[in-house]
Scaffold this active site. Structure first.
Site, PDB file in Angstrom:
ATOM      1  N   ARG A 170      53.705 -16.583  -8.661  1.00 41.36           N
ATOM      2  CA  ARG A 170      55.014 -16.095  -9.125  1.00 41.36           C
ATOM      3  C   ARG A 170      55.395 -16.700 -10.459  1.00 41.36           C
ATOM      4  NH1 ARG A 170      59.568 -17.454  -5.332  1.00 41.36           N
ATOM      5  NH2 ARG A 170      60.461 -17.096  -7.364  1.00 41.36           N
ATOM      6  N   CYS A 175      62.316 -18.518  -3.692  1.00 38.82           N
ATOM      7  CA  CYS A 175      61.692 -19.583  -2.914  1.00 38.82           C
ATOM      8  C   CYS A 175      62.611 -20.070  -1.815  1.00 38.82           C
ATOM      9  CB  CYS A 175      61.361 -20.760  -3.833  1.00 38.82           C
ATOM     10  SG  CYS A 175      59.803 -20.540  -4.676  1.00 38.82           S
ATOM     11  N   ASP A 209      62.816 -28.635 -10.382  1.00 36.78           N
ATOM     12  CA  ASP A 209      61.559 -27.883 -10.377  1.00 36.78           C
ATOM     13  C   ASP A 209      60.340 -28.757 -10.682  1.00 36.78           C
ATOM     14  OD1 ASP A 209      62.950 -25.647  -9.722  1.00 36.78           O
ATOM     15  OD2 ASP A 209      62.664 -24.584 -11.606  1.00 36.78           O
ATOM     16  N   ARG A 217      70.746 -20.816  -0.631  1.00 38.24           N
ATOM     17  CA  ARG A 217      70.986 -20.588  -2.061  1.00 38.24           C
ATOM     18  C   ARG A 217      72.110 -19.571  -2.200  1.00 38.24           C
ATOM     19  NH1 ARG A 217      65.163 -20.354  -5.021  1.00 38.24           N
ATOM     20  NH2 ARG A 217      66.393 -20.759  -6.862  1.00 38.24           N
ATOM     21  N   LYS A 226      59.394 -18.756 -17.675  1.00 35.54           N
ATOM     22  CA  LYS A 226      59.665 -17.740 -16.646  1.00 35.54           C
ATOM     23  C   LYS A 226      61.175 -17.555 -16.450  1.00 35.54           C
ATOM     24  CE  LYS A 226      59.673 -18.930 -12.197  1.00 35.54           C
ATOM     25  NZ  LYS A 226      60.799 -18.560 -11.337  1.00 35.54           N
ATOM     26  N   ASN A 227      61.881 -18.665 -16.299  1.00 34.06           N
ATOM     27  CA  ASN A 227      63.294 -18.528 -15.955  1.00 34.06           C
ATOM     28  C   ASN A 227      64.132 -17.976 -17.106  1.00 34.06           C
ATOM     29  OD1 ASN A 227      62.764 -19.317 -13.395  1.00 34.06           O
ATOM     30  ND2 ASN A 227      63.505 -21.420 -13.628  1.00 34.06           N
TER      31      ASN A 227
HETATM   32  C1  UD1 Z   1      67.527 -21.721 -11.195  1.00 32.38           C
HETATM   33  C2  UD1 Z   1      66.036 -21.595 -11.378  1.00 32.38           C
HETATM   34  C3  UD1 Z   1      65.301 -22.510 -10.415  1.00 32.38           C
HETATM   35  C4  UD1 Z   1      65.825 -23.945 -10.523  1.00 32.38           C
HETATM   36  C5  UD1 Z   1      67.342 -23.984 -10.427  1.00 32.38           C
HETATM   37  C6  UD1 Z   1      67.933 -25.358 -10.692  1.00 32.38           C
HETATM   38  C7  UD1 Z   1      65.808 -19.303 -12.111  1.00 32.38           C
HETATM   39  C8  UD1 Z   1      65.340 -17.938 -11.795  1.00 32.38           C
HETATM   40  N1  UD1 Z   1      65.654 -20.224 -11.156  1.00 32.38           N
HETATM   41  O1  UD1 Z   1      67.791 -21.277  -9.864  1.00 32.38           O
HETATM   42  O2  UD1 Z   1      63.917 -22.471 -10.737  1.00 32.38           O
HETATM   43  O3  UD1 Z   1      65.296 -24.709  -9.455  1.00 32.38           O
HETATM   44  O4  UD1 Z   1      67.926 -23.065 -11.372  1.00 32.38           O
HETATM   45  O5  UD1 Z   1      67.536 -25.799 -11.943  1.00 32.38           O
HETATM   46  O6  UD1 Z   1      66.257 -19.598 -13.201  1.00 32.38           O
HETATM   47  N2  UD1 Z   1      74.983 -22.770  -6.083  1.00 32.38           N
HETATM   48  C9  UD1 Z   1      76.133 -22.496  -5.378  1.00 32.38           C
HETATM   49  N3  UD1 Z   1      76.693 -21.249  -5.545  1.00 32.38           N
HETATM   50  C10 UD1 Z   1      76.175 -20.305  -6.349  1.00 32.38           C
HETATM   51  C11 UD1 Z   1      74.994 -20.605  -7.069  1.00 32.38           C
HETATM   52  C12 UD1 Z   1      74.422 -21.861  -6.912  1.00 32.38           C
HETATM   53  O7  UD1 Z   1      76.641 -23.329  -4.642  1.00 32.38           O
HETATM   54  O8  UD1 Z   1      76.742 -19.213  -6.452  1.00 32.38           O
HETATM   55  C13 UD1 Z   1      74.349 -24.108  -5.929  1.00 32.38           C
HETATM   56  C14 UD1 Z   1      72.937 -24.003  -5.331  1.00 32.38           C
HETATM   57  O9  UD1 Z   1      72.981 -23.981  -3.929  1.00 32.38           O
HETATM   58  C15 UD1 Z   1      72.309 -25.275  -5.850  1.00 32.38           C
HETATM   59  C16 UD1 Z   1      72.973 -25.441  -7.222  1.00 32.38           C
HETATM   60  O10 UD1 Z   1      74.135 -24.636  -7.221  1.00 32.38           O
HETATM   61  O11 UD1 Z   1      72.657 -26.370  -5.058  1.00 32.38           O
HETATM   62  C17 UD1 Z   1      72.108 -25.054  -8.394  1.00 32.38           C
HETATM   63  O12 UD1 Z   1      71.613 -23.729  -8.213  1.00 32.38           O
HETATM   64  P1  UD1 Z   1      71.363 -22.750  -9.443  1.00 32.38           P
HETATM   65  O13 UD1 Z   1      71.413 -23.554 -10.708  1.00 32.38           O
HETATM   66  O14 UD1 Z   1      72.270 -21.591  -9.316  1.00 32.38           O
HETATM   67  O15 UD1 Z   1      69.881 -22.305  -9.182  1.00 32.38           O
HETATM   68  P2  UD1 Z   1      69.267 -20.875  -9.458  1.00 32.38           P
HETATM   69  O16 UD1 Z   1      69.939 -20.236 -10.613  1.00 32.38           O
HETATM   70  O17 UD1 Z   1      69.153 -20.146  -8.175  1.00 32.38           O
END
Ligand code: UD1
Length: 433
Positions: free
Chosen positions: A400, A120, A308, A125, A22-23
């Protein structure tokens, strides 16, 4: 509202085939609009998140056709480059990955507006790193009325250091930089398998991206991208969920269409607690016939233990002998399933980002609510083990990200049905006895 009703007690036995990731699909489907040519993408998981993203892609004018259930043809050539290209509807706000259209459209059209992402509810986030990356490439970023607007006269490559390892920010910046002028370096990049898959996909469209899968990704911008045919990698988390389901139900499942290397962190923890995991070229088999042991887990970016998979592992540890500790280091609010497991007899105490789990001998069926996608899947596993009937509410989260979850579980001998009314619940109870 759709619910799952389950009767626990049956070991899951047999074979299950894993869908596309999915991701990875969310990044790849968004990136597909970066060329005016046709792109054919295979192994697209048929889950709500991908369907919603495809609707959004259609909404901005791209042509989207399903060739079969898992193969999609996308043509971004019909998008009007002068239109607002504003992505906002009631659905897109619900999926986090809508933000991939920011990077994709910024790269191609040098501007984009997307509704602030949902997804979620597992804690705050932020998207500051995405914004930092876009700004470093020369874009102006503006947030108002819960929309993000990005725009650049020209995008220019740059050196970008990610303060936190972020999957989303790495993919988004990589997409925009693929069509920027000159060289971009992303340091402290995420290394998840889907980062590599999105990079491979972009490269198959003519991008020049090196180092995906390591800490440093180097992108040499190209002028334009071309059509391609591409097949998405298997879903590491769906596979991991069935691995845990096999071990938790004392079953024996062969999980097909996987890349065992992507599952190493999960395999290693399952072996550590006493399950048998056999790895083959493109499948793994998980067998267990006894109560497992406790362990400690800390979630980390890939290749560490995936956040996850944290709720699913918590379910198995809640049934294992002894005390286990889980430390969640990625998201701050990912223990919401603990209250639900408590209703089923789970003994878990949460202190900050740590869950202390005292293993119990078994669960009892209860009415629980899925708080998010992966926690929802974890509660289904708990229901498969529990004595008696369990109802999992709010399964919209689970739908989802898991394709035909109930069908796959039934094929393995699990007793589960999707129901909407009390009458349907009674019917299920009468049927399974
Ligand atoms: C993606 C996955 C999600 C998974 C996560 C971590 C998708 C659609 N979703 O989510 O299933 O749980 O990776 O493996 O691929 N952060 C910041 N600033 C930012 C972005 C992130 O501080 O601009 C922090 C977040 O709060 C979190 C960490 O970085 O603590 C990791 O988040 P991130 O890897 O970005 O997760 P997603 O891409 O949202």
């Amino acid at each position: 509202m759709e619910q799952y009703v389950l009767k626990g007690g049956n070991p899951l036995v047999g074979e299950v085939t894993i869908a596309g990731a999915k991701n990875a699909a969310l990044g790849i489907l968004a990136a597909a609009i970066m060329t005016d040519d046709e792109v054919v993408i295979e192994n697209v998981p048929n889950v709500r998140d991908t369907r919603v993203l495809l609707q959004a892609i259609q909404g901005i004018g791209a042509r989207v056709n399903y060739i079969d259930e898992h193969t999609v043809r996308i043509c971004g050539g019909t998008i009007n480059p002068h239109a607002d290209n504003c992505v906002d509807d009631e659905f897109i706000r619900k999926i986090r990955a809508s933000y991939y259209l920011l990077g994709a459209m910024l790269g191609k059209y040098k501007k984009s507006s997307v509704a602030l992402p949902g997804g979620c509810n597992i804690g705050s986030r932020p998207i500051d790193l995405h914004i930092k990356g876009f700004r470093a490439l020369g874009a102006e970023v503006d947030i108002h009325s819960s929309m993000i607007h990005v725009e650049a006269e020209r995008l220019e490559g740059n050196h970008i250091y990610m303060d936190v390892v972020s999957v989303g920010a790495t993919i988004n910046v990589m997409m925009a930089a693929a069509l920027a002028e000159g060289k971009t370096t992303i340091e402290n990049a995420a290394k998840e398998p889907h980062i590599v898959d999105v990079a491979n996909f972009l490269n198959s469209m003519g991008a020049n991206i090196k180092g995906a899968g390591t800490d440093v990704i180097r992108i040499r911008g190209v002028e334009k991208l071309h059509g391609t045919e591409y097949s998405i990698i298997p879903d590491q988390i769906e596979a991991g969920t069935f691995m845990v389901a096999a071990a938790a139900t004392k079953g024996d499942i062969t999980i097909k269409n996987v890349i065992p290397k992507h599952l190493e962190a999960i395999t290693s923890k399952l072996k550590e607690i006493g399950a048998v995991v056999m790895e083959y070229d493109d499948s793994v088999r998980v067998v267990s016939n006894h109560r497992l042991k406790s362990t400690n887990i800390k979630t980390l970016p890939y290749p560490g233990f995936p956040t996850d998979m944290q709720p699913q592992m918590a379910v198995i540890l809640a049934l294992s002998e002894g005390t286990s500790i889980i430390t969640e280091s990625i998201f701050e609010n990912r223990f919401k399933y603990v209250d639900e497991l408590f209703r089923m007899g789970g003994q878990i105490k949460v202190e900050g980002n740590t869950a202390i789990i005292d293993g119990v001998e078994g669960f009892v069926g209860a009415n629980v609510v899925a708080p998010d996608l992966r926690a929802g899947a974890a509660l289904v596993i708990a229901g498969l083990v529990a004595e008696g009937f369990t109802i999992v509410d709010d399964i919209k989260y689970i739908l989802r990200g898991y394709e035909k979850f109930d069908e796959k579980i039934r094929a393995l001998g699990g007793q589960i049905a999707v129901v909407e009314t009390e009458k349907e619940i009674q019917k299920f109870k009468l049927k399974v006895g």
